[in-house]
Design a protein around this motif. Structure first.
Motif, PDB file in Angstrom:
ATOM      1  N   PHE A 162      18.857  23.302  -4.470  1.00 59.35           N
ATOM      2  CA  PHE A 162      18.443  22.048  -3.843  1.00 59.35           C
ATOM      3  C   PHE A 162      19.511  20.967  -3.886  1.00 59.35           C
ATOM      4  CE2 PHE A 162      14.369  24.058  -4.860  1.00 59.35           C
ATOM      5  CZ  PHE A 162      13.716  23.908  -3.659  1.00 59.35           C
TER       6      PHE A 162
ATOM      7  N   GLN B  82      11.239   9.620   2.905  1.00 54.95           N
ATOM      8  CA  GLN B  82      11.295  11.056   3.185  1.00 54.95           C
ATOM      9  C   GLN B  82      10.154  11.793   2.475  1.00 54.95           C
ATOM     10  OE1 GLN B  82      13.790  12.630   5.263  1.00 54.95           O
ATOM     11  NE2 GLN B  82      12.203  14.210   5.148  1.00 54.95           N
TER      12      GLN B  82
ATOM     13  N   SER C  42       8.644  19.611  -1.798  1.00 57.18           N
ATOM     14  CA  SER C  42       7.261  19.168  -1.678  1.00 57.18           C
ATOM     15  C   SER C  42       6.310  20.368  -1.725  1.00 57.18           C
ATOM     16  CB  SER C  42       7.053  18.367  -0.392  1.00 57.18           C
ATOM     17  OG  SER C  42       7.282  19.161   0.736  1.00 57.18           O
TER      18      SER C  42
ATOM     19  N   ASP D 298       7.130  13.967   4.266  1.00 55.09           N
ATOM     20  CA  ASP D 298       6.893  15.379   3.976  1.00 55.09           C
ATOM     21  C   ASP D 298       5.510  15.640   3.405  1.00 55.09           C
ATOM     22  OD1 ASP D 298       9.247  16.074   5.027  1.00 55.09           O
ATOM     23  OD2 ASP D 298      10.271  16.530   3.154  1.00 55.09           O
TER      24      ASP D 298
ATOM     25  N   TYR E 202      15.548  13.860  -3.832  1.00 55.80           N
ATOM     26  CA  TYR E 202      14.485  14.622  -3.218  1.00 55.80           C
ATOM     27  C   TYR E 202      15.079  15.460  -2.100  1.00 55.80           C
ATOM     28  CZ  TYR E 202      10.742  16.085  -0.266  1.00 55.80           C
ATOM     29  OH  TYR E 202       9.930  16.868   0.497  1.00 55.80           O
ATOM     30  N   CYS E 203      14.707  16.710  -2.025  1.00 56.98           N
ATOM     31  CA  CYS E 203      15.219  17.589  -0.978  1.00 56.98           C
ATOM     32  C   CYS E 203      14.052  18.328  -0.336  1.00 56.98           C
ATOM     33  CB  CYS E 203      16.193  18.577  -1.600  1.00 56.98           C
ATOM     34  SG  CYS E 203      16.868  19.731  -0.413  1.00 56.98           S
ATOM     35  N   GLN E 204      14.067  18.417   0.980  1.00 61.26           N
ATOM     36  CA  GLN E 204      12.971  19.089   1.670  1.00 61.26           C
ATOM     37  C   GLN E 204      12.789  20.489   1.117  1.00 61.26           C
ATOM     38  OE1 GLN E 204      13.822  18.639   5.911  1.00 61.26           O
ATOM     39  NE2 GLN E 204      12.160  17.171   6.016  1.00 61.26           N
ATOM     40  N   GLY E 205      11.567  20.896   0.918  1.00 63.18           N
ATOM     41  CA  GLY E 205      11.285  22.182   0.304  1.00 63.18           C
ATOM     42  C   GLY E 205      10.667  21.956  -1.070  1.00 63.18           C
TER      43      GLY E 205
END
Lengths: 213, 265
Positions: free
Chosen positions: B236, B154, B201, B158, B196-199
């Motif tokens: 998050f 992931q 990055s 990203d 890890y959570c989208q955003g």
């Protein structure tokens, strides 16, 4: 029956990186970018189209795909007239994810929401991992329609949005008819094409006034 | 990916392992000059890059407009003030007591000059003492992530989509992208409640743009997440409790102050 205007909400759901944003941008701006930015939480675009003599305003909600964001789904799909459940034809996992969304949408929105299952990235046909037959059969079994698109090559994208718009109009009209039947039998108030706005804030304000004096 | 692990078959494990090796190798090898990127070869590319490194579609005008010139002059004056403030830092900021001078606060609200952002962030987020208190942790986490993180796929997906319109992140697997990969991977095993959570990055990429150093960026991210003052952890973490609370509050505010607009939703 000419010159009606409709407003519909469409939500795009599906695993990360299957091309939800690309589909939307291709349709609304006719652009494709190999390196677009990943969607955080959600994004929103409006588009007006004409179908026959009717005008339709689409509010398109694009969502983040990472599984963690699944929890926020209800906030975005509530009140949707249509949903695109997008998967990547080269990624079987992304197709499995669709099943989850379908069950969830059926439970929370019932049959009010038009479901479209979209196999994107059809330009990568040679790497296909999701058998088209399986996908089509699955779509049929849940009362959805299956589409193949390529946001990159601009294949099937316009058709997809046009088709869902037509189906949403049909749905809307048939539920209106149902209501007017109810109306004839005396079940519902005289609302047909107009929406009654009941302003209860006025009432509240009056309450306040009397309360403080 | 986590789902695959729980009900995982041997084949799934092999796939994750293969992913991991491929992704690690790609970042180890770095940017390859064989990469075909037509945009990088356009002759006027550098004329389209602004002072923050963002690439525009059109050539930038050779001269600054009056407004920009004026803004630059103000920024230069502020830079001098910031320099002297940084020298006397202990007068303006007592982190242990979460106390900041009025001058510092008002200057932050006016905008930290671009050239001072790295020092200012470094000071305000108290990165120095973080590193001192936890020496070697970053390297350890980085190494651990390389071997065991479940989020690498992931993260890699990203990074491919993070600030690619900025010159620093433009080239696939370039130095900046590699640093970003290391920091995000390390954090994904350091704070296992988030992973890890989208955003993250985008947030981390911006920190890295200014701080330049992996370890500093790692601790800056950590401060933003877990320091009581910023507490972004809840934004998050799985279920997004803080985000949902904020959105409820937002709805309440609209409902109370703008009831007519609220009706439309």
């Amino acid at each position: 029956m000419s010159g009606k205007s409709y407003q519909f909400k469409i939500v795009l759901l599906g695993e990360g990186c299957v091309g939800k944003t690309s589909l939307m941008l291709r349709y609304v701006q006719d652009k494709f970018n190999d390196e677009h930015l990943s969607t955080i939480q959600a994004a929103f675009i409006k588009k007006k189209i004409r179908i026959g003599s009717n005008s339709v305003e689409l509010a398109i909600w694009d969502t983040a795909g990472q599984e963690k964001y699944h929890a926020l789904g209800p906030i975005y799909y509530r009140g949707s007239n249509g949903a695109f459940l997008v998967y990547d034809i080269t990624d079987i996992d992304s197709f499995e994810r669709i099943r989850k969304w379908v069950t969830e949408l059926k439970t929370s929105l019932g049959d009010d929401c038009i479901l479209c299952i979209v196999g994107n990235k059809s330009d990568l046909e040679k790497n296909r991992n999701v058998p088209i037959k399986e996908a089509e059969e699955y779509a049929k079994s849940v009362g959805a329609k299956h589409y193949s698109t390529s946001a990159k090559l601009n294949q099937g994208v316009n058709e997809l949005f046009l088709d869902i718009s037509k189906r949403m109009i049909e749905k809307f009209e048939s539920s209106e008819n149902l209501e007017s039947i109810n109306h004839q039998s005396g079940n519902s108030s005289n609302k047909r094409n107009t929406i009654q706005v009941v302003d209860d804030s006025v009432v509240q304000q009056e309450d306040k006034k009397s309360g403080c004096c | 990916m986590a789902k695959r692990l729980v009900n995982g078959t041997d084949e799934d494990f092999r796939r994750i392992e293969k992913d991991r090796q491929e992704i690690n190798a790609a970042y180890d090898n770095g940017y390859s000059t064989d990469t075909v990127d037509s945009e990088l070869n356009t002759p006027d590319l550098l004329d389209r890059v602004d002072k923050y490194g963002f690439i525009h579609n059109l050539k930038l005008p050779p001269q600054l407009s009056d407004v920009e010139q004026k803004r630059n002059n103000i920024e230069k004056l502020r830079e001098i003030k910031w320099r002297s403030m940084i020298k006397d830092w202990s007068k303006h900021c007592v982190l242990s007591k979460q106390r900041y001078s009025d001058k510092l606060i008002s200057r932050v609200f006016k905008g930290i000059p671009n050239s001072m952002r790295n020092v200012a962030w470094y000071k305000i987020l108290d990165i120095e003492s973080q590193i001192k208190a936890q020496p070697g942790i970053y390297e350890k986490m980085k190494d651990f992530a390389r071997k065991y993180s479940l989020e690498l796929r992931q993260i890699d997906l990203d990074i491919n989509r993070t600030f690619r319109n900025n010159y620093a992140y433009k080239k696939r697997y370039c130095q900046r992208q590699r640093q970003l990969y290391h920091v995000l991977a390390a954090y994904s095993v350091y704070n296992t409640e988030i992973g890890y959570c989208q955003g993250m990055s985008t947030l981390t990429a911006l920190l890295l743009m200014y701080l330049s150093d992996e370890e500093q960026t790692f601790w800056a991210l950590s401060q933003l997440m877990s320091n009581i003052k910023y507490s972004m952890h809840g934004l998050f973490k799985s279920g997004f409790p803080k985000l949902i609370r904020y959105s409820d509050k937002h709805e309440m505010i609209i409902k109370t102050l703008l009831p007519k607009i609220h009706k439309k939703f």
